[in-house]
Design a protein around this motif. Structure first.
Motif, PDB file in Angstrom:
ATOM      1  N   CYS A 153     -25.360  51.533  12.444  1.00 12.53           N
ATOM      2  CA  CYS A 153     -25.593  52.580  11.438  1.00 12.53           C
ATOM      3  C   CYS A 153     -24.254  53.156  10.970  1.00 12.53           C
ATOM      4  O   CYS A 153     -23.294  53.180  11.732  1.00 12.53           O
ATOM      5  CB  CYS A 153     -26.384  53.741  12.029  1.00 12.53           C
ATOM      6  SG  CYS A 153     -27.966  53.279  12.684  1.00 12.53           S
ATOM      7  N   GLY A 154     -24.255  53.666   9.750  1.00  9.65           N
ATOM      8  CA  GLY A 154     -23.116  54.444   9.243  1.00  9.65           C
ATOM      9  C   GLY A 154     -21.794  53.703   9.360  1.00  9.65           C
ATOM     10  O   GLY A 154     -21.660  52.519   9.003  1.00  9.65           O
ATOM     11  N   THR A 155     -20.825  54.422   9.874  1.00 14.94           N
ATOM     12  CA  THR A 155     -19.476  53.878  10.005  1.00 14.94           C
ATOM     13  C   THR A 155     -19.455  52.610  10.855  1.00 14.94           C
ATOM     14  O   THR A 155     -18.728  51.656  10.549  1.00 14.94           O
ATOM     15  CB  THR A 155     -18.579  54.968  10.633  1.00 14.94           C
ATOM     16  OG1 THR A 155     -18.362  55.960   9.637  1.00 14.94           O
ATOM     17  CG2 THR A 155     -17.249  54.429  11.100  1.00 14.94           C
ATOM     18  N   SER A 183     -21.854  50.795  18.221  1.00 16.78           N
ATOM     19  CA  SER A 183     -22.161  52.223  18.221  1.00 16.78           C
ATOM     20  C   SER A 183     -21.084  53.012  18.958  1.00 16.78           C
ATOM     21  O   SER A 183     -20.735  52.667  20.080  1.00 16.78           O
ATOM     22  CB  SER A 183     -23.513  52.457  18.891  1.00 16.78           C
ATOM     23  OG  SER A 183     -23.801  53.829  18.951  1.00 16.78           O
ATOM     24  N   GLN A 184     -20.572  54.022  18.317  1.00 14.25           N
ATOM     25  CA  GLN A 184     -19.620  54.912  18.988  1.00 14.25           C
ATOM     26  C   GLN A 184     -20.322  55.608  20.147  1.00 14.25           C
ATOM     27  O   GLN A 184     -19.898  55.518  21.284  1.00 14.25           O
ATOM     28  CB  GLN A 184     -19.077  55.935  17.971  1.00 14.25           C
ATOM     29  CG  GLN A 184     -17.936  56.805  18.457  1.00 14.25           C
ATOM     30  CD  GLN A 184     -18.349  57.899  19.431  1.00 14.25           C
ATOM     31  OE1 GLN A 184     -17.789  57.997  20.539  1.00 14.25           O
ATOM     32  NE2 GLN A 184     -19.334  58.702  19.082  1.00 14.25           N
ATOM     33  N   SER A 185     -21.415  56.291  19.837  1.00 12.16           N
ATOM     34  CA  SER A 185     -22.090  57.113  20.857  1.00 12.16           C
ATOM     35  C   SER A 185     -22.885  56.283  21.843  1.00 12.16           C
ATOM     36  O   SER A 185     -23.081  56.677  22.987  1.00 12.16           O
ATOM     37  CB  SER A 185     -23.040  58.094  20.172  1.00 12.16           C
ATOM     38  OG  SER A 185     -24.046  57.368  19.483  1.00 12.16           O
ATOM     39  N   THR A 238     -27.429  56.197  19.344  1.00 14.01           N
ATOM     40  CA  THR A 238     -28.081  56.281  18.037  1.00 14.01           C
ATOM     41  C   THR A 238     -29.483  55.676  18.112  1.00 14.01           C
ATOM     42  O   THR A 238     -29.651  54.512  18.497  1.00 14.01           O
ATOM     43  CB  THR A 238     -27.211  55.562  16.985  1.00 14.01           C
ATOM     44  OG1 THR A 238     -25.934  56.197  16.997  1.00 14.01           O
ATOM     45  CG2 THR A 238     -27.809  55.639  15.606  1.00 14.01           C
ATOM     46  N   VAL A 248     -17.043  65.079  13.756  1.00 13.63           N
ATOM     47  CA  VAL A 248     -18.281  64.379  13.379  1.00 13.63           C
ATOM     48  C   VAL A 248     -17.949  63.104  12.590  1.00 13.63           C
ATOM     49  O   VAL A 248     -18.564  62.065  12.780  1.00 13.63           O
ATOM     50  CB  VAL A 248     -19.211  65.330  12.580  1.00 13.63           C
ATOM     51  CG1 VAL A 248     -20.311  64.562  11.886  1.00 13.63           C
ATOM     52  CG2 VAL A 248     -19.801  66.368  13.527  1.00 13.63           C
ATOM     53  N   ALA A 249     -16.963  63.193  11.706  1.00 10.13           N
ATOM     54  CA  ALA A 249     -16.579  62.014  10.926  1.00 10.13           C
ATOM     55  C   ALA A 249     -15.802  61.055  11.831  1.00 10.13           C
ATOM     56  O   ALA A 249     -14.756  61.400  12.366  1.00 10.13           O
ATOM     57  CB  ALA A 249     -15.730  62.430   9.736  1.00 10.13           C
ATOM     58  N   SER A 250     -16.321  59.887  11.970  1.00  9.26           N
ATOM     59  CA  SER A 250     -15.725  58.907  12.876  1.00  9.26           C
ATOM     60  C   SER A 250     -14.453  58.312  12.282  1.00  9.26           C
ATOM     61  O   SER A 250     -14.440  57.886  11.126  1.00  9.26           O
ATOM     62  CB  SER A 250     -16.758  57.806  13.126  1.00  9.26           C
ATOM     63  OG  SER A 250     -16.282  56.913  14.078  1.00  9.26           O
ATOM     64  N   LYS A 298     -16.647  58.324   4.368  1.00  6.96           N
ATOM     65  CA  LYS A 298     -15.785  59.323   4.988  1.00  6.96           C
ATOM     66  C   LYS A 298     -15.562  60.477   4.022  1.00  6.96           C
ATOM     67  O   LYS A 298     -15.681  61.631   4.381  1.00  6.96           O
ATOM     68  CB  LYS A 298     -14.443  58.659   5.348  1.00  6.96           C
ATOM     69  CG  LYS A 298     -13.741  59.237   6.510  1.00  6.96           C
ATOM     70  CD  LYS A 298     -14.203  58.669   7.835  1.00  6.96           C
ATOM     71  CE  LYS A 298     -15.667  58.741   8.046  1.00  6.96           C
ATOM     72  NZ  LYS A 298     -16.230  57.970   9.085  1.00  6.96           N
ATOM     73  N   GLU A 344     -18.757  62.606   3.448  1.00  8.87           N
ATOM     74  CA  GLU A 344     -19.148  63.384   4.630  1.00  8.87           C
ATOM     75  C   GLU A 344     -18.410  64.708   4.727  1.00  8.87           C
ATOM     76  O   GLU A 344     -19.001  65.728   5.030  1.00  8.87           O
ATOM     77  CB  GLU A 344     -18.783  62.603   5.914  1.00  8.87           C
ATOM     78  CG  GLU A 344     -19.764  61.576   6.347  1.00  8.87           C
ATOM     79  CD  GLU A 344     -19.373  61.011   7.711  1.00  8.87           C
ATOM     80  OE1 GLU A 344     -18.327  60.351   7.799  1.00  8.87           O
ATOM     81  OE2 GLU A 344     -20.117  61.235   8.669  1.00  8.87           O
TER      82      GLU A 344
HETATM   83  O1  M6R Z   1     -22.655  56.682  17.319  1.00 12.61           O
HETATM   84  P1  M6R Z   1     -22.830  55.635  16.271  1.00 12.61           P
HETATM   85  O2  M6R Z   1     -21.613  54.840  16.019  1.00 12.61           O
HETATM   86  O3  M6R Z   1     -24.029  54.761  16.546  1.00 12.61           O
HETATM   87  O4  M6R Z   1     -23.170  56.460  14.966  1.00 12.61           O
HETATM   88  C1  M6R Z   1     -23.531  55.839  13.776  1.00 12.61           C
HETATM   89  C2  M6R Z   1     -23.430  56.792  12.614  1.00 12.61           C
HETATM   90  O5  M6R Z   1     -24.298  57.876  12.800  1.00 12.61           O
HETATM   91  C3  M6R Z   1     -22.010  57.327  12.445  1.00 12.61           C
HETATM   92  O6  M6R Z   1     -21.094  56.298  12.292  1.00 12.61           O
HETATM   93  C4  M6R Z   1     -21.932  58.260  11.224  1.00 12.61           C
HETATM   94  O7  M6R Z   1     -22.091  57.530  10.054  1.00 12.61           O
HETATM   95  C5  M6R Z   1     -20.614  59.023  11.263  1.00 12.61           C
HETATM   96  N1  M6R Z   1     -20.826  60.383  10.937  1.00 12.61           N
HETATM   97  C6  M6R Z   1     -19.596  58.480  10.354  1.00 12.61           C
HETATM   98  O8  M6R Z   1     -18.462  59.238  10.238  1.00 12.61           O
END
Ligand code: M6R
Length: 604
Positions: A296-298, A343-345, A348, A394-396, A481, A484
């Motif tokens: 998702c997202g970034t 996924s960063q986190s 998700t 919040v912004a990755s 980016k 956001e």
């Molecule tokens: O934790 P994740 O990498 O799974 O999150 C995915 C997106 O929610 C995340 O990248 C979101 O788009 C960020 N706010 C981007 O800066």
């Protein structure tokens, strides 16, 4: 997204809850609340907006030494507006809960409870779960039994902490699809949805499993298995310390995290290089026919970019998809397919659901994840950690860059193992990757130029980002980016696609930010720049240091230090991030906590 902290101990609870909630602020929220025991009575205080408002609402309670057990919550609104009425905790005089996640069948549950005489004050799904537990507690007067019976009726995702009036100074916790940890400390015990909430006190924690219930008081943490009998409670130790949650002299976390990129990229690359070649545990990719990258997202944008590089170096076809689409599309997965979840986190909701679907369909799975021990990391067949450290903004930013570094290394590895890259070619790519952190450092040093350029565009209504190939993928990320953190409408477009529709939006003064690091496609991109300039666009061009740029083609040019062209986007990501950062600062916005956004999107 929502955050939970709970504490029962010998110290005053309110400072622990308020500080814990502040440490969870980065996840994104729009209201906050606490429930605590005053004697054996449960009291709540809630407020819309920031934690400062909650502190004001708490007043003297913040200092009250006699209150030693309570639960706190930051809410990111899903069902019902962000207001004090909808903020957690929810419940009754005898049961009060805080909840992360979504109770999908709350309408049905509300009807069931209305039939039993319950009424509802909020628009939330959580209130239905709280009152369901209360209903069963009323019948059995047994908290564990009430939780188990309620849990059997709940559909959706949840991490819940609950107080029961009959059991002062005790907190119950249980979860499904959302994380919840129990953390011990000599002054008392904690629950937290994220270790950050308690890092100031302890680094030891026990992750709750889905069928467990944990009960804690000031002295003990007891974990009960599905049969209600206690199970072994072995604690893990978090490697991060409280320092990782500090700004360390930077004005904002976002800038600090961009500044950290050279170090974390370097660390990641070096950690997987052996004898000059990347060395992943590659059993997973043996016989791989297709790779599906789902995120998702970034993280999805990192996957989009990785696709170009993996296909080019390894010849293996790569398909990239949004997890929220993949999970409901009935994807056709072949036997030799690998599904890569980025996924960063690692929490998700859509990415996790996509992972579970891929596994159920028999595909082999790999998680590329930043947070150690997160759900994606634990459930995927294999995991590669990105080791970017805690990302608070919040912004990755740094997590994206390290995701790219891992994908590039994987591309070299797959190319080498598939025989498409000779030893010498693979080693040359690794050498080139090792030079990237230096180039990123030099790029960061030009941050004032990015600030000055951003300043020129603060009045923009829309900004378009375009590029071709890897630069198209980077444009998508640059647009995300910027939107956001600046709240300016932005679109990322494949440069060749501009004339198929979007060009109708280009008129005098409209900004178009162009990424053109792929020299093979530079002339093509120049043609696209000419098309938008002919219609009045103001152009900012990001290209390689030595590129011969035709006179008058751009209003501003950001040149990135010389690097291997195939990996140059990793350097060009820096101005993309810095332009967004400075735009937000110039506009006076809350760059680390943009409105409506959550760091970890644990609901669909
Ligand atoms: O934790 P994740 O990498 O799974 O999150 C995915 C997106 O929610 C995340 O990248 C979101 O788009 C960020 N706010 C981007 O800066």
């Amino acid at each position: 997204m929502c955050g939970i902290i709970g504490y029962s101990g010998i110290c005053s609870v309110m400072p622990k809850i308020v500080n814990g909630l502040s440490a969870l602020e980065y996840r994104g929220y729009d209201s906050a609340g606490v429930a605590f025991f005053e004697g054996d009575r449960i009291r709540t205080v809630k407020s819309a907006g920031r934690i400062e408002n909650l502190k004001a609402a708490l007043g003297d309670l913040c200092e009250n030494e006699n209150i030693k057990c309570g639960i706190g919550h930051t809410r990111w609104a899903t069902h019902g507006e962000p207001s004090s009425r909808n903020s957690h905790p929810h419940g009754t005089e005898r049961v009060m809960i805080v909840h992360n996640g979504i109770i999908e069948n709350f309408v049905e549950l509300k009807a069931f409870l209305a039939d039993k005489g319950y009424s509802f004050e909020s628009e939330t799904d959580t209130e239905a779960a709280a009152k369901l537990i209360d209903f069963f507690y009323g019948e059995s007067k047994n908290a564990v039994d009430a939780i188990q019976r309620a849990r059997a009726m709940l559909r959706g995702s949840y991490a819940v902490c609950a107080l029961f009036s009959g059991e002062p100074n005790r907190i119950y916790g249980f979860r499904k699809d959302n994380p919840l940890l129990a953390a011990p400390h000599e002054d008392g015990n904690f629950f937290a949805s994220d270790i950050s909430a308690v890092l100031a006190h302890t680094r030891r924690f026990r992750r709750l499993e889905e069928n467990e219930i944990a009960v804690l008081d000031s002295k003990n943490i007891t974990v009960l298995g599905a049969d209600g009998c206690s199970v072994e409670c072995v604690f893990e130790t978090e490697s991060r310390t409280q320092d990782s949650l500090e700004k360390c002299g930077f004005e904002h976390f976002m800038l600090k995290e961009i500044a950290e990129e050279p170090r974390v990229i370097n660390q990641t690359i070096k950690s997987v290089i052996k004898d000059g070649l990347p060395c992943f545990d590659q059993g997973l990719f043996v016989g791989a026919e297709k790779i599906h990258i789902v995120a998702c997202g970034t993280a999805m944008h990192a996957g989009m970019l990785g696709k170009y590089v993996i296909e080019r170096l390894s010849g293996i076809p790569v398909f990239v998809e949004l997890a929220s689409e993949f999970r409901y599309r009935n994807p056709i997965l072949g036997k030799g397919d690998i599904v890569v979840l980025i996924s960063q986190s690692g929490e998700t909701a859509d990415t996790l659901a996509a992972l579970r679907l891929a596994k159920a369909e028999g595909a082999r799975t790999l998680g590329i994840v930043n947070v150690v021990g997160s759900a994606v990391a634990r459930e995927a067949d294999n995991v590669i950690y990105t080791n970017a450290g805690t990302e608070v903004a919040v912004a990755s930013t740094k997590a994206y860059s390290v995701q790219l570094a891992v994908l590039f290394l994987l591309a070299v590895d797959l190319g080498h193992k598939s025989g498409k890259l000779e030893d010498s070619a693979a080693k040359a790519y690794v050498e080139a990757l090792l030079k990237i952190p230096d180039a990123v450092e030099k790029m960061f040093a030009k941050k004032d130029d990015c600030s000055a350029i951003a300043q020129k565009y603060t009045n923009s209504k829309s900004i378009f980002f375009m590029g071709r190939g890897v630069d198209y993928a980077l444009s998508m990320e640059a647009a995300l980016k910027m939107k956001e953190v600046s709240y300016i409408h932005c679109e990322g477009i494949a440069a060749g696609e501009m004339k198929h529709g979007t060009i109708s939006l280009i008129s005098e003064g409209v900004p178009v930010f162009v990424f053109a690091t792929d020299n093979r496609l530079f002339e093509k991109t120049v043609s696209n720049i000419k098309e938008v300039r002919a219609r009045g666009a103001r152009v900012v061009l990001v290209c390689n240091e030595k590129m011969d740029v035709p006179e008058g083609i751009a209003d501003d040019i950001i040149r990135i230090p010389e690097t291997e062209e195939l990996f140059a986007t990793l350097v060009a990501a820096v101005p993309a991030q810095l332009l967004a950062y400075y735009m937000s600062c110039h506009l006076g916005l809350d760059v680390d906590k943009p409105r409506n956004l959550a760091k970890s999107v644990t609901v669909e």
